[in-house]
Design a protein around this motif. Sequence first.
Motif, mmCIF file in Angstrom:
data_model
loop_
_atom_site.group_PDB
_atom_site.id
_atom_site.type_symbol
_atom_site.label_atom_id
_atom_site.label_comp_id
_atom_site.label_asym_id
_atom_site.label_seq_id
_atom_site.Cartn_x
_atom_site.Cartn_y
_atom_site.Cartn_z
ATOM 1 N N UNK A 113 0.830 -1.212 0.000
ATOM 2 C CA UNK A 113 0.000 0.000 0.000
ATOM 3 C C UNK A 113 0.864 1.262 0.000
ATOM 4 N N UNK A 114 2.000 1.214 0.661
ATOM 5 C CA UNK A 114 2.912 2.364 0.679
ATOM 6 C C UNK A 114 3.583 2.499 -0.691
ATOM 7 N N UNK A 115 4.011 1.380 -1.271
ATOM 8 C CA UNK A 115 4.602 1.411 -2.611
ATOM 9 C C UNK A 115 3.608 1.992 -3.613
ATOM 10 N N UNK A 116 2.348 1.570 -3.521
ATOM 11 C CA UNK A 116 1.315 2.074 -4.427
ATOM 12 C C UNK A 116 1.126 3.581 -4.254
ATOM 13 N N UNK A 117 1.080 4.047 -3.008
ATOM 14 C CA UNK A 117 0.901 5.472 -2.738
ATOM 15 C C UNK A 117 2.066 6.273 -3.330
ATOM 16 N N UNK A 118 3.290 5.810 -3.095
ATOM 17 C CA UNK A 118 4.460 6.527 -3.598
ATOM 18 C C UNK A 118 4.467 6.534 -5.121
ATOM 19 N N UNK A 119 4.197 5.409 -5.755
ATOM 20 C CA UNK A 119 4.230 5.370 -7.221
ATOM 21 C C UNK A 119 3.108 6.214 -7.827
ATOM 22 N N UNK A 124 8.199 10.185 -9.741
ATOM 23 C CA UNK A 124 9.565 10.528 -10.136
ATOM 24 C C UNK A 124 10.599 10.160 -9.068
ATOM 25 N N UNK A 125 10.127 9.726 -7.900
ATOM 26 C CA UNK A 125 11.025 9.465 -6.777
ATOM 27 C C UNK A 125 10.925 8.014 -6.313
ATOM 28 N N UNK A 126 11.868 7.628 -5.462
ATOM 29 C CA UNK A 126 11.849 6.286 -4.892
ATOM 30 C C UNK A 126 12.223 6.356 -3.415
ATOM 31 N N UNK A 127 11.956 5.271 -2.717
ATOM 32 C CA UNK A 127 12.163 5.206 -1.266
ATOM 33 C C UNK A 127 13.610 4.812 -0.956
ATOM 34 N N UNK A 128 14.263 5.641 -0.113
ATOM 35 C CA UNK A 128 15.635 5.343 0.311
ATOM 36 C C UNK A 128 15.738 5.066 1.809
ATOM 37 N N UNK A 129 14.629 5.253 2.538
ATOM 38 C CA UNK A 129 14.653 5.009 3.978
ATOM 39 C C UNK A 129 13.276 4.634 4.484
ATOM 40 N N UNK A 130 13.263 3.824 5.499
ATOM 41 C CA UNK A 130 12.014 3.373 6.128
ATOM 42 C C UNK A 130 12.272 3.213 7.620
ATOM 43 N N UNK A 131 11.271 3.599 8.430
ATOM 44 C CA UNK A 131 11.460 3.494 9.878
ATOM 45 C C UNK A 131 10.114 3.407 10.582
ATOM 46 N N UNK A 144 14.109 13.816 -0.468
ATOM 47 C CA UNK A 144 14.187 14.349 0.888
ATOM 48 C C UNK A 144 12.834 14.409 1.574
ATOM 49 N N UNK A 145 11.774 14.203 0.830
ATOM 50 C CA UNK A 145 10.421 14.215 1.402
ATOM 51 C C UNK A 145 10.254 12.999 2.313
ATOM 52 N N UNK A 146 9.642 13.221 3.472
ATOM 53 C CA UNK A 146 9.344 12.136 4.400
ATOM 54 C C UNK A 146 7.830 11.999 4.481
ATOM 55 N N UNK A 153 -0.358 0.937 6.807
ATOM 56 C CA UNK A 153 -0.004 1.459 5.485
ATOM 57 C C UNK A 153 -0.884 2.561 4.947
ATOM 58 N N UNK A 154 -1.735 3.150 5.784
ATOM 59 C CA UNK A 154 -2.588 4.259 5.339
ATOM 60 C C UNK A 154 -1.816 5.574 5.458
ATOM 61 N N UNK A 155 -1.891 6.396 4.398
ATOM 62 C CA UNK A 155 -1.178 7.676 4.401
ATOM 63 C C UNK A 155 -1.748 8.603 5.462
ATOM 64 N N UNK A 156 -0.848 9.272 6.216
ATOM 65 C CA UNK A 156 -1.258 10.249 7.224
ATOM 66 C C UNK A 156 -0.888 11.667 6.829
ATOM 67 N N UNK A 157 0.393 11.892 6.492
ATOM 68 C CA UNK A 157 0.846 13.246 6.235
ATOM 69 C C UNK A 157 2.273 13.251 5.664
ATOM 70 N N UNK A 158 2.645 14.438 5.217
ATOM 71 C CA UNK A 158 4.034 14.706 4.848
ATOM 72 C C UNK A 158 4.687 15.276 6.097
ATOM 73 N N UNK A 159 5.845 14.759 6.469
ATOM 74 C CA UNK A 159 6.534 15.242 7.669
ATOM 75 C C UNK A 159 7.570 16.275 7.271
ATOM 76 N N UNK A 160 7.769 17.232 8.140
ATOM 77 C CA UNK A 160 8.773 18.281 7.869
ATOM 78 C C UNK A 160 10.139 17.836 8.263
#
Length: 160
Positions: A113-119, A124-131, A144-146, A153-160
């Motif tokens: 679900x996270x992969x689907x949301x990002x794609x 244009x971007x890909x995941x380089x970190x997960x925590x 650099x977007x978090x 796996x439900x989207x909540x927000x963009x973190x600063x």
Amino acid sequence: VDPADVAFRTKRMKVPMSKNLLIVLAVFLSLSLMTSCDKETVIPVQDVPSEIQGYVSMHFPADSIIRAVKEKGESELFEITLSNGFKLEFNAHYEIIDIDGNAKLPDSVIQSSILDYVSSNYSAYYIIGWEIQGDNQEVQLNSGIVLVFTLSGDFLRIDD
């Protein structure tokens, strides 16, 4: 100059200096006791728990463990460095809790679900970190977007 006055001043000066020395020593000992609570030990690769070795061979089959550190503090952690530069962190139950890299993470380590949301939203971007952060999980994109998601796996927000 009265010799008794010089002797009195000399004795008086020694007292504060010894008090300062005692204070410095007390602070030093306190700090060393506090920092000694977190102990890091480099462990031989062959001593890495089999659950962690299995995770690495499943999700990073082309890479090997080049460094393993066991950290004891409030809880036990394992910090694993792979030959590709990725750093993995596992909790005391050998569950993955953090992955950091400078290249695209394997899709197998990210919920679909996270992969689907990002794609869909950041193609244009890909995941380089997960925590895992408390009750959420965060993914960092190569921009650099978090992004913050629930554990399911439900989207909540963009973190600063």
